[in-house]
Motif scaffolding. Sequence first.
Motif, PDB file in Angstrom:
ATOM      1  N   LEU A 141      30.072 110.551   0.884  1.00 52.12           N
ATOM      2  CA  LEU A 141      30.686 111.763   1.417  1.00 52.12           C
ATOM      3  C   LEU A 141      31.151 111.583   2.869  1.00 52.12           C
ATOM      4  CD1 LEU A 141      31.410 114.712   0.822  1.00 52.12           C
ATOM      5  CD2 LEU A 141      29.184 115.343   1.714  1.00 52.12           C
ATOM      6  N   PRO A 142      30.331 110.953   3.741  1.00 51.94           N
ATOM      7  CA  PRO A 142      30.814 110.761   5.107  1.00 51.94           C
ATOM      8  C   PRO A 142      32.109 109.965   5.161  1.00 51.94           C
ATOM      9  CG  PRO A 142      28.473 110.332   4.973  1.00 51.94           C
ATOM     10  CD  PRO A 142      28.956 110.482   3.570  1.00 51.94           C
ATOM     11  N   THR A 143      32.221 108.946   4.291  1.00 52.03           N
ATOM     12  CA  THR A 143      33.451 108.160   4.268  1.00 52.03           C
ATOM     13  C   THR A 143      34.622 109.026   3.837  1.00 52.03           C
ATOM     14  OG1 THR A 143      32.074 106.320   3.574  1.00 52.03           O
ATOM     15  CG2 THR A 143      34.456 106.020   3.400  1.00 52.03           C
ATOM     16  N   LEU A 144      34.383 109.830   2.800  1.00 51.16           N
ATOM     17  CA  LEU A 144      35.467 110.691   2.307  1.00 51.16           C
ATOM     18  C   LEU A 144      35.891 111.706   3.370  1.00 51.16           C
ATOM     19  CD1 LEU A 144      34.276 111.329  -1.368  1.00 51.16           C
ATOM     20  CD2 LEU A 144      36.118 109.850  -0.580  1.00 51.16           C
ATOM     21  N   ILE A 145      34.899 112.251   4.083  1.00 51.26           N
ATOM     22  CA  ILE A 145      35.227 113.213   5.143  1.00 51.26           C
ATOM     23  C   ILE A 145      36.032 112.517   6.233  1.00 51.26           C
ATOM     24  CG2 ILE A 145      34.227 114.607   7.004  1.00 51.26           C
ATOM     25  CD1 ILE A 145      32.003 115.383   5.081  1.00 51.26           C
TER      26      ILE A 145
END
Lengths: 200, 151
Positions: free
Chosen positions: B56-60
């Motif tokens: 999720l952090p990468t996607l954000i």
Amino acid sequence: MANERKGAVELASTLPTTDLPTSPRQQFERLVTDERERAVRLAYHMLGGDRAAAEDVAQEAFLRAYHALPAFRGAARLSTWFTRILLNQVATHRRRQWVRDRFLALWGVAGAPPALIRDPPPTTAASSLRDLGLRVRMQRALLGLPQGQQRVFVLVHLEGLTVAQTAEVLELAPGTVKSHLHRALKRLRLELDDLREVEP
Amino acid sequence: MSVHQDERRDDAGDRRFVDRFRKAWGPVEFSPRAATAFSARLLARVDGGGRRRLGLPTLIGVAVVAAMAVAVWIGRVGSLPDVDWLASLADAESVLSSSTVLDAEEATDDAGVDGDATDADNEDLELNHEYQMLLAWVAPSDQELEDGWTP
């Protein structure tokens, strides 16, 4: 519950030194064979019955263990060491899930339905709609416990570990484990007072 | 009833509750086939270098960068009407400066009827000054032209 009891016995056992595989790869494969069922089961309980998520979490935990295995010095039993990794991975998963749900809520998108609704267990007492509703409430009650209480309840009452074994896995004092257990039971009994209805 | 009796009753109640909980929760099925598939999938990931899914952090992070890129693009597109507006202002100024009234006053001035600056002169100078300022603001500098500036 035979599987749970079996898992407790497995956790309590120590690998004999003479049986230890020679290479890290062999050691890892042995760990996977020995722990995969218990890992998925424990993650399943900790994630409130989400089977798919439990398998994903168990896979991630094994991968982390694979990379950390060369640094394992045997301060604890291998199964105890791996259980800690698994529980940390469960906590990470739940944290990410929480953030994902909040993010979706910001955009007005409803989160995924509970796993038990998506994928109800076929062979349990929760096969009827009424019992499925109760099962969802059980899931919520279990997931609604504080992390420490939830871990202790699952390890002791669903996985069949003793208080001493649970204290070792969670690196807590036995008195703390008992305290968590008492509070968890008190809260669950309060929230699931009608649990006797599912009995045949 | 003594405290010990209460505790024993609570313990028995807890045991019954836990038994009911276990029954209602049910066992976790993990067939030999599922176990084999689990191991095969896991070992394939290990052999594949343990490639991880995008978190999720990468996607954000990717979403934020994409949003910034879109914002920059919109900013560039949005600035075009400003350039058009400046150009139209310059056109309007030139039209105004060549209007009949101004021309008439200019003609009067040129004829020496009024030795001082006329209103037309003043307005023309004022507009011209503003136009020069706008040109200085809009027009690329020599350095920018040398750097290959293109509108």
